[in-house]
Design a protein around this motif. Structure first.
Motif, PDB file in Angstrom:
ATOM      1  N   ASP A 155       3.861   8.318 -22.157  1.00 30.68           N
ATOM      2  CA  ASP A 155       4.357  10.140 -22.786  1.00 30.68           C
ATOM      3  C   ASP A 155       4.269  11.220 -22.653  1.00 30.68           C
ATOM      4  O   ASP A 155       5.122  11.937 -22.591  1.00 30.68           O
ATOM      5  N   LYS A 156       2.799  11.658 -21.986  1.00 25.17           N
ATOM      6  CA  LYS A 156       1.918  12.709 -21.417  1.00 25.17           C
ATOM      7  C   LYS A 156       2.256  12.598 -19.979  1.00 25.17           C
ATOM      8  O   LYS A 156       1.968  14.443 -19.799  1.00 25.17           O
ATOM      9  N   LYS A 157       1.980  12.129 -19.411  1.00 24.00           N
ATOM     10  CA  LYS A 157       2.679  12.256 -18.188  1.00 24.00           C
ATOM     11  C   LYS A 157       1.256  12.639 -17.428  1.00 24.00           C
ATOM     12  O   LYS A 157       1.027  13.069 -16.236  1.00 24.00           O
ATOM     13  N   VAL A 158      -0.485  12.456 -17.781  1.00 22.63           N
ATOM     14  CA  VAL A 158      -1.343  13.248 -17.682  1.00 22.63           C
ATOM     15  C   VAL A 158      -2.669  12.539 -18.090  1.00 22.63           C
ATOM     16  O   VAL A 158      -2.882  12.201 -19.549  1.00 22.63           O
ATOM     17  N   ALA A 159      -3.218  12.454 -17.765  1.00 23.96           N
ATOM     18  CA  ALA A 159      -4.820  11.778 -17.808  1.00 23.96           C
ATOM     19  C   ALA A 159      -5.891  12.127 -17.758  1.00 23.96           C
ATOM     20  O   ALA A 159      -6.110  12.916 -16.290  1.00 23.96           O
TER      21      ALA A 159
END
Length: 168
Positions: free
Chosen positions: A43-47
């Protein structure tokens, strides 16, 4: 599965079979944590932690194997198991799950190949909610598969996700 088993056996060497202390509900929650992280990253596309989703799917596979082993265990099963015993038990559970996968693939026409990885993640989360409900019902079901079958499905969905992500 070879990648998953290799990691599992390395951790068995490092930690022994400390996972034997886990109650079934704790294993369910461990799988939930991994699946929820995957969904959050989708969902956020960022880790913010430098670990990709492939490691989480591998973790789900290994926790599903642990769950199946624990469900089969009783008070006579020792806490510490030899690496050889764990390796054989792992193979047995993986083999049983693979047989189920081939049967379902036949009946469903390998539909997973046309699915999105995010849908596989959602299916894992749905199966987890089902398992939690069955656990809350003390394992009793009226018309549903049991807990072990749900862990087998989650394992297979994770294998499909890893294949779609290019891990072979």
């Amino acid at each position: 599965m070879a990648i998953c088993k290799t990691l599992f056996l390395k951790k068995t060497h490092d930690y022994g079979t400390a996972w034997r202390i886990l109650r079934p509900e704790s294993i369910t929650d461990q799988v939930f944590i991994k699946a929820q992280r995957i969904r959050t990253l989708e969902d956020k596309k960022v880790a913010r932690v430098d670990e990709d989703v492939t490691g989480e799917y591998i973790g789900i596979i290994n926790y599903c194997i642990i769950a199946m082993m624990q469900l089969e265990s009783d008070s006579a099963t020792p806490m510490e198991l030899s690496e050889d015993k764990v390796s054989q038990w792992y193979d047995d559970k993986a083999r049983e799950t693979k047989v189920l996968m081939f049967a379902k693939n036949h009946d469903y026409g390998e539909a997973w190949r046309d699915m999105r990885v995010s849908s596989l993640t959602d299916l894992i989360l749905m199966k987890l909610l089902r398992v939690k409900q069955i656990e809350d019902n003390k394992g009793l079901t009226l018309a549903s598969e049991g807990i072990a079958a749900n862990f087998q499905d989650m394992l297979n969905y994770s294998v499909f996700a890893l294949i779609k992500l290019g891990l072979q």
